[in-house]
Design a protein around this motif. Structure first.
Motif, PDB file in Angstrom:
ATOM      1  N   LEU A  48       0.824  -1.203   0.000  1.00 38.36           N
ATOM      2  CA  LEU A  48       0.000   0.000   0.000  1.00 38.36           C
ATOM      3  C   LEU A  48       0.862   1.259   0.000  1.00 38.36           C
ATOM      4  CD1 LEU A  48      -2.775  -1.068   2.533  1.00 38.36           C
ATOM      5  CD2 LEU A  48      -3.023  -0.798   0.063  1.00 38.36           C
ATOM      6  N   ALA A  49       1.939   1.238   0.794  1.00 36.46           N
ATOM      7  CA  ALA A  49       2.839   2.394   0.834  1.00 36.46           C
ATOM      8  C   ALA A  49       3.511   2.607  -0.516  1.00 36.46           C
ATOM      9  CB  ALA A  49       3.883   2.198   1.928  1.00 36.46           C
ATOM     10  N   ASP A  50       3.984   1.524  -1.122  1.00 34.68           N
ATOM     11  CA  ASP A  50       4.635   1.630  -2.425  1.00 34.68           C
ATOM     12  C   ASP A  50       3.672   2.118  -3.499  1.00 34.68           C
ATOM     13  OD1 ASP A  50       6.919   0.698  -1.222  1.00 34.68           O
ATOM     14  OD2 ASP A  50       6.774  -1.342  -2.036  1.00 34.68           O
ATOM     15  N   ASP A  51       2.370   1.829  -3.314  1.00 34.07           N
ATOM     16  CA  ASP A  51       1.353   2.263  -4.277  1.00 34.07           C
ATOM     17  C   ASP A  51       0.875   3.689  -4.033  1.00 34.07           C
ATOM     18  OD1 ASP A  51       1.460  -0.163  -5.571  1.00 34.07           O
ATOM     19  OD2 ASP A  51      -0.338  -0.984  -4.635  1.00 34.07           O
ATOM     20  N   GLY A  52       1.423   4.332  -2.983  1.00 34.10           N
ATOM     21  CA  GLY A  52       1.121   5.739  -2.768  1.00 34.10           C
ATOM     22  C   GLY A  52       0.045   6.059  -1.758  1.00 34.10           C
ATOM     23  N   ALA A  53      -0.371   5.088  -0.940  1.00 35.18           N
ATOM     24  CA  ALA A  53      -1.375   5.379   0.084  1.00 35.18           C
ATOM     25  C   ALA A  53      -0.819   6.402   1.066  1.00 35.18           C
ATOM     26  CB  ALA A  53      -1.769   4.104   0.822  1.00 35.18           C
ATOM     27  N   TRP A  79       6.403  -1.731  11.930  1.00 34.07           N
ATOM     28  CA  TRP A  79       6.475  -1.650  10.465  1.00 34.07           C
ATOM     29  C   TRP A  79       6.697  -0.217  10.033  1.00 34.07           C
ATOM     30  CZ3 TRP A  79       3.798   1.371   7.124  1.00 34.07           C
ATOM     31  CH2 TRP A  79       4.088   1.169   5.765  1.00 34.07           C
ATOM     32  N   TRP A  80       5.967   0.729  10.630  1.00 37.05           N
ATOM     33  CA  TRP A  80       6.066   2.139  10.233  1.00 37.05           C
ATOM     34  C   TRP A  80       7.484   2.662  10.422  1.00 37.05           C
ATOM     35  CZ3 TRP A  80       7.122   6.767  12.754  1.00 37.05           C
ATOM     36  CH2 TRP A  80       6.805   7.935  12.037  1.00 37.05           C
ATOM     37  N   ALA A  81       8.084   2.351  11.585  1.00 36.79           N
ATOM     38  CA  ALA A  81       9.442   2.825  11.852  1.00 36.79           C
ATOM     39  C   ALA A  81      10.451   2.172  10.915  1.00 36.79           C
ATOM     40  CB  ALA A  81       9.806   2.546  13.307  1.00 36.79           C
ATOM     41  N   THR A  82      10.227   0.911  10.575  1.00 39.54           N
ATOM     42  CA  THR A  82      11.155   0.190   9.704  1.00 39.54           C
ATOM     43  C   THR A  82      11.065   0.673   8.266  1.00 39.54           C
ATOM     44  OG1 THR A  82      10.981  -1.778  11.109  1.00 39.54           O
ATOM     45  CG2 THR A  82      11.833  -2.104   8.891  1.00 39.54           C
ATOM     46  N   TYR A  83       9.852   1.012   7.809  1.00 43.88           N
ATOM     47  CA  TYR A  83       9.675   1.459   6.420  1.00 43.88           C
ATOM     48  C   TYR A  83      10.417   2.759   6.164  1.00 43.88           C
ATOM     49  CZ  TYR A  83       7.442   2.367   1.921  1.00 43.88           C
ATOM     50  OH  TYR A  83       7.200   2.590   0.591  1.00 43.88           O
ATOM     51  N   GLY A  84      10.380   3.676   7.134  1.00 44.62           N
ATOM     52  CA  GLY A  84      11.137   4.907   7.010  1.00 44.62           C
ATOM     53  C   GLY A  84      10.431   5.989   6.205  1.00 44.62           C
ATOM     54  N   ALA A  85      11.226   6.811   5.507  1.00 50.17           N
ATOM     55  CA  ALA A  85      10.701   7.949   4.771  1.00 50.17           C
ATOM     56  C   ALA A  85       9.647   7.509   3.763  1.00 50.17           C
ATOM     57  CB  ALA A  85      11.839   8.673   4.056  1.00 50.17           C
ATOM     58  N   GLY A  86       8.573   8.283   3.716  1.00 51.45           N
ATOM     59  CA  GLY A  86       7.512   7.969   2.769  1.00 51.45           C
ATOM     60  C   GLY A  86       6.449   7.060   3.309  1.00 51.45           C
ATOM     61  N   ALA A  87       6.580   6.601   4.569  1.00 48.99           N
ATOM     62  CA  ALA A  87       5.550   5.739   5.156  1.00 48.99           C
ATOM     63  C   ALA A  87       4.264   6.538   5.336  1.00 48.99           C
ATOM     64  CB  ALA A  87       6.012   5.196   6.500  1.00 48.99           C
ATOM     65  N   PRO A  88       3.128   5.936   5.081  1.00 53.18           N
ATOM     66  CA  PRO A  88       1.858   6.652   5.244  1.00 53.18           C
ATOM     67  C   PRO A  88       1.509   6.862   6.704  1.00 53.18           C
ATOM     68  CG  PRO A  88       1.456   4.350   4.757  1.00 53.18           C
ATOM     69  CD  PRO A  88       2.944   4.543   4.633  1.00 53.18           C
TER      70      PRO A  88
END
Length: 235
Positions: A48-53, A79-88
């Protein structure tokens, strides 16, 4: 855009995939699981994050044998902290969904887990548990069909009735342990004792006779032959 995810949280939920998928479609949500099922929550969130949510709202479904809402928040925050910049922006509902009619209310009351440290780490995740016994409840397909969810719930009740906490007995639900024809299968370690056909009544016997009194329940016991030997492991 805002995306919605219905999250199965208990070991029983993967067996209800068709039911939960239908529910997710009715409320316009994705389906994910946090244990014993695919797709995992992290996989769905990353897609979802990669798709721009820009915003993702999580609503869990739970039960007596699953973790509380706080665990879903911790998993989401990790998950949010691990994803980093651009996380929704990531939000979780304040309670698990018990009735489809409550979906809109839970979504409206969802709270953000992003942007703050609390909830990311838990003291329960830092140390190796101090239990003296670990009880493994098989949640493979055959055991689940034979009532392993009720077995696990009964074990929770019986352990509480005898005031046994996680530092006494750690109850863990697993994938297939075999032998499937003896379902539901329960094993007790480090005693290496295997039980078959563990229904609600048998769960009470395992707790009272084995975990409290220290005597394996012979009428329920499955003999195990160690690899490379001809002798079973019964003591």
């Amino acid at each position: 855009m805002t995306a919605y995810v219905l999250v199965g949280t208990t070991p029983a939920d993967p067996a209800r995939r068709a039911e939960l998928l239908a529910l997710a479609r009715r409320v316009g949500a994705e389906l994910a699981f946090i244990q014993l099922g695919s797709p995992g929550l992290g996989t769905v969130l990353t897609r979802l994050a990669d798709d721009g949510a820009a915003r993702v709202v999580l609503v869990g479904v739970g039960g007596a044998t699953g973790p509380g809402v706080s665990w879903l928040r911790r998993v989401a925050a990790h998950w949010w902290a691990t994803y980093g910049a651009g996380a929704p922006e990531l939000l979780t509902a304040p309670a698990y969904l018990a009735d489809e009619a409550a979906w809109d209310d839970l979504v409206a009351r969802a709270r953000p887990v992003t942007g703050a440290g609390p909830g990311l780490r838990s003291a329960a995740w830092e140390d190796v548990p101090r239990h003296r016994h670990q009880v493994l409840v098989c949640r493979g397909p055959r055991c689940t069909a034979a009532g392993a969810e009720e077995t696990a719930a009964a074990l929770v009740v019986e352990l509480a009735r005898h005031d046994l906490g996680d530092d006494d007995v750690l109850l863990t639900q697993t994938g297939c342990q075999f032998p499937c024809n003896r379902a539901p299968v329960v094993t007790v370690h480090p005693d290496d004792v295997w039980y078959g056909g563990v229904d609600r009544a048998a769960a009470g016997a395992v707790v009272a006779e084995h975990l409290v009194a220290g005597d394996p329940v012979e009428r329920l016991r499955l003999r195990r032959v160690a690899a490379g030997t001809t002798a079973d492991r019964a003591r």
